[in-house]
Design a protein around this motif. Structure first.
Motif, PDB file in Angstrom:
ATOM      1  N   ASN A  34       0.823  -1.211   0.000  1.00  0.00           N
ATOM      2  CA  ASN A  34       0.000   0.000   0.000  1.00  0.00           C
ATOM      3  C   ASN A  34       0.857   1.261   0.000  1.00  0.00           C
ATOM      4  N   LEU A  35       1.953   1.235   0.729  1.00  0.00           N
ATOM      5  CA  LEU A  35       2.858   2.391   0.766  1.00  0.00           C
ATOM      6  C   LEU A  35       3.478   2.635  -0.611  1.00  0.00           C
ATOM      7  N   LEU A  36       3.903   1.574  -1.269  1.00  0.00           N
ATOM      8  CA  LEU A  36       4.458   1.710  -2.619  1.00  0.00           C
ATOM      9  C   LEU A  36       3.425   2.294  -3.583  1.00  0.00           C
ATOM     10  N   THR A  37       2.198   1.795  -3.515  1.00  0.00           N
ATOM     11  CA  THR A  37       1.154   2.285  -4.410  1.00  0.00           C
ATOM     12  C   THR A  37       0.793   3.733  -4.090  1.00  0.00           C
ATOM     13  N   ALA A  38       0.716   4.065  -2.802  1.00  0.00           N
ATOM     14  CA  ALA A  38       0.392   5.442  -2.421  1.00  0.00           C
ATOM     15  C   ALA A  38       1.483   6.408  -2.893  1.00  0.00           C
ATOM     16  N   HIS A  39       2.726   5.972  -2.835  1.00  0.00           N
ATOM     17  CA  HIS A  39       3.843   6.855  -3.182  1.00  0.00           C
ATOM     18  C   HIS A  39       4.088   6.939  -4.691  1.00  0.00           C
ATOM     19  N   ILE A  86      -3.163   0.131   9.573  1.00  0.00           N
ATOM     20  CA  ILE A  86      -1.863   0.807   9.528  1.00  0.00           C
ATOM     21  C   ILE A  86      -1.750   1.615   8.234  1.00  0.00           C
ATOM     22  N   SER A  87      -2.202   1.032   7.129  1.00  0.00           N
ATOM     23  CA  SER A  87      -2.146   1.716   5.833  1.00  0.00           C
ATOM     24  C   SER A  87      -3.015   2.964   5.813  1.00  0.00           C
ATOM     25  N   ALA A  88      -4.066   2.988   6.614  1.00  0.00           N
ATOM     26  CA  ALA A  88      -4.964   4.141   6.654  1.00  0.00           C
ATOM     27  C   ALA A  88      -4.248   5.393   7.139  1.00  0.00           C
ATOM     28  N   ALA A  89      -3.132   5.229   7.844  1.00  0.00           N
ATOM     29  CA  ALA A  89      -2.373   6.381   8.327  1.00  0.00           C
ATOM     30  C   ALA A  89      -1.818   7.214   7.177  1.00  0.00           C
ATOM     31  N   PHE A  90      -1.530   6.577   6.037  1.00  0.00           N
ATOM     32  CA  PHE A  90      -0.982   7.333   4.914  1.00  0.00           C
ATOM     33  C   PHE A  90      -1.906   7.372   3.703  1.00  0.00           C
ATOM     34  N   SER A  91      -2.916   6.512   3.634  1.00  0.00           N
ATOM     35  CA  SER A  91      -3.872   6.570   2.529  1.00  0.00           C
ATOM     36  C   SER A  91      -5.149   5.813   2.889  1.00  0.00           C
ATOM     37  N   PRO A  92      -6.131   6.513   3.453  1.00  0.00           N
ATOM     38  CA  PRO A  92      -7.383   5.842   3.805  1.00  0.00           C
ATOM     39  C   PRO A  92      -8.067   5.161   2.616  1.00  0.00           C
ATOM     40  N   ALA A  93      -8.022   5.789   1.449  1.00  0.00           N
ATOM     41  CA  ALA A  93      -8.682   5.204   0.270  1.00  0.00           C
ATOM     42  C   ALA A  93      -8.016   3.889  -0.130  1.00  0.00           C
ATOM     43  N   LEU A  94      -6.684   3.868  -0.159  1.00  0.00           N
ATOM     44  CA  LEU A  94      -5.984   2.629  -0.498  1.00  0.00           C
ATOM     45  C   LEU A  94      -6.177   1.575   0.586  1.00  0.00           C
ATOM     46  N   ALA A  95      -6.229   2.009   1.834  1.00  0.00           N
ATOM     47  CA  ALA A  95      -6.433   1.073   2.933  1.00  0.00           C
ATOM     48  C   ALA A  95      -7.783   0.371   2.802  1.00  0.00           C
ATOM     49  N   LEU A  96      -8.812   1.132   2.478  1.00  0.00           N
ATOM     50  CA  LEU A  96     -10.138   0.539   2.282  1.00  0.00           C
ATOM     51  C   LEU A  96     -10.121  -0.437   1.112  1.00  0.00           C
ATOM     52  N   ALA A  97      -9.573   0.008  -0.008  1.00  0.00           N
ATOM     53  CA  ALA A  97      -9.526  -0.858  -1.198  1.00  0.00           C
ATOM     54  C   ALA A  97      -8.719  -2.120  -0.919  1.00  0.00           C
ATOM     55  N   VAL A 134      -6.785 -12.821  -8.992  1.00  0.00           N
ATOM     56  CA  VAL A 134      -7.845 -12.279  -9.856  1.00  0.00           C
ATOM     57  C   VAL A 134      -8.849 -11.483  -9.024  1.00  0.00           C
ATOM     58  N   VAL A 135      -9.320 -12.064  -7.933  1.00  0.00           N
ATOM     59  CA  VAL A 135     -10.294 -11.383  -7.073  1.00  0.00           C
ATOM     60  C   VAL A 135      -9.682 -10.111  -6.489  1.00  0.00           C
ATOM     61  N   ASP A 136      -8.479 -10.216  -5.953  1.00  0.00           N
ATOM     62  CA  ASP A 136      -7.799  -9.072  -5.352  1.00  0.00           C
ATOM     63  C   ASP A 136      -7.615  -7.937  -6.357  1.00  0.00           C
ATOM     64  N   THR A 137      -7.163  -8.274  -7.537  1.00  0.00           N
ATOM     65  CA  THR A 137      -6.873  -7.257  -8.553  1.00  0.00           C
ATOM     66  C   THR A 137      -8.115  -6.476  -8.945  1.00  0.00           C
ATOM     67  N   PHE A 138      -9.176  -7.169  -9.323  1.00  0.00           N
ATOM     68  CA  PHE A 138     -10.367  -6.455  -9.787  1.00  0.00           C
ATOM     69  C   PHE A 138     -10.998  -5.620  -8.677  1.00  0.00           C
ATOM     70  N   LEU A 139     -11.102  -6.177  -7.485  1.00  0.00           N
ATOM     71  CA  LEU A 139     -11.688  -5.403  -6.383  1.00  0.00           C
ATOM     72  C   LEU A 139     -10.820  -4.202  -6.010  1.00  0.00           C
ATOM     73  N   PHE A 140      -9.513  -4.412  -5.894  1.00  0.00           N
ATOM     74  CA  PHE A 140      -8.632  -3.316  -5.515  1.00  0.00           C
ATOM     75  C   PHE A 140      -8.678  -2.180  -6.537  1.00  0.00           C
ATOM     76  N   LEU A 141      -8.498  -2.516  -7.803  1.00  0.00           N
ATOM     77  CA  LEU A 141      -8.503  -1.475  -8.833  1.00  0.00           C
ATOM     78  C   LEU A 141      -9.826  -0.722  -8.854  1.00  0.00           C
ATOM     79  N   TRP A 142     -10.921  -1.444  -8.753  1.00  0.00           N
ATOM     80  CA  TRP A 142     -12.248  -0.824  -8.814  1.00  0.00           C
ATOM     81  C   TRP A 142     -12.482   0.105  -7.625  1.00  0.00           C
ATOM     82  N   ILE A 143     -12.212  -0.377  -6.416  1.00  0.00           N
ATOM     83  CA  ILE A 143     -12.469   0.423  -5.214  1.00  0.00           C
ATOM     84  C   ILE A 143     -11.497   1.606  -5.124  1.00  0.00           C
ATOM     85  N   ALA A 144     -10.224   1.394  -5.499  1.00  0.00           N
ATOM     86  CA  ALA A 144      -9.221   2.458  -5.399  1.00  0.00           C
ATOM     87  C   ALA A 144      -9.320   3.475  -6.534  1.00  0.00           C
ATOM     88  N   GLY A 145     -10.110   3.170  -7.557  1.00  0.00           N
ATOM     89  CA  GLY A 145     -10.290   4.119  -8.657  1.00  0.00           C
ATOM     90  C   GLY A 145      -9.221   4.046  -9.737  1.00  0.00           C
TER      91      GLY A 145
END
Length: 188
Positions: A34-39, A86-97, A134-145
């Motif tokens: 999550n930190l890598l993606t946020a940065h 923990i991820s919500a500390a630097f990116s709540p949207a990514l943490a949720l996704a 497959v499940v992780d990828t589609f849900l993460f991309l969709w929720i994170a925008g």
């Protein structure tokens, strides 16, 4: 009887320590991805474009399988929630996704891993991690925008890194077994 009890107690402590190490590893990989993606967001490497965390997400699936083996499935969901918090500390949207995607991919992964486990860890890990990716990828991309048109690449990267880790661990364990069988690999 006391000696047996002491040995048993040591094995239980060692098992708990392994479970905590597996939990911490899994949580750290979730947070790291999550930190890598946020940065960095989307990155191109080796001609493939994916979210930066995708390049380590394959290891997250391997760490999750190890946590299943050492602590059982009841340890996995709390570890996912801890990683998301923990991820919500630097990116709540990514943490949720991430949290939602990992929880749903965990259910899909476990539904494949558990029945295949009887036939061997490697087979179970490889098959279940493909489904989880497959499940992780589609849900993460969709929720994170993030754009869904990159989903195939993300799945390819996750499956590729997972396969490399699973087969690497298998080879390392096999090599270790051969050295132990042959007396450490030293020949007179």
């Amino acid at each position: 009887a006391r000696r047996v009890a002491r040995v048993g107690h040591r094995l239980v402590r060692r098992g708990r320590a392994m479970t905590w190490r597996a939990t911490m590893t899994f949580v750290m990989v979730i947070v790291g991805a999550n930190l890598l993606t946020a940065h960095y967001g989307l990155v191109a490497w080796l001609g493939l474009t994916a979210t930066a965390g995708t390049w380590v997400a394959g290891f997250a699936f391997v760490a999750r399988d190890h946590l299943h083996e050492s602590g059982g499935p009841r340890w996995v969901a709390p570890a996912i929630v801890a990683g998301a918090l923990i991820s919500a500390a630097f990116s709540p949207a990514l943490a949720l996704a991430s949290g939602v995607a990992f929880l749903f991919s965990e259910l899909a992964d476990w539904s494949v891993y558990a029945p295949l486990r009887k036939r061997g860890r490697t087979r179970a890990a490889l098959a279940s991690n493909v489904v989880g990716a497959v499940v992780d990828t589609f849900l993460f991309l969709w929720i994170a925008g993030f754009p869904l048109d990159g989903a195939a690449t993300q799945v390819l990267v996750k499956v590729g890194t997972t396969t490399a880790f699973v087969l690497g661990v298998r080879l390392a364990l096999r090599s270790q077994s051969v050295r132990q069988f042959t007396g450490g690999g030293r020949h007179a």
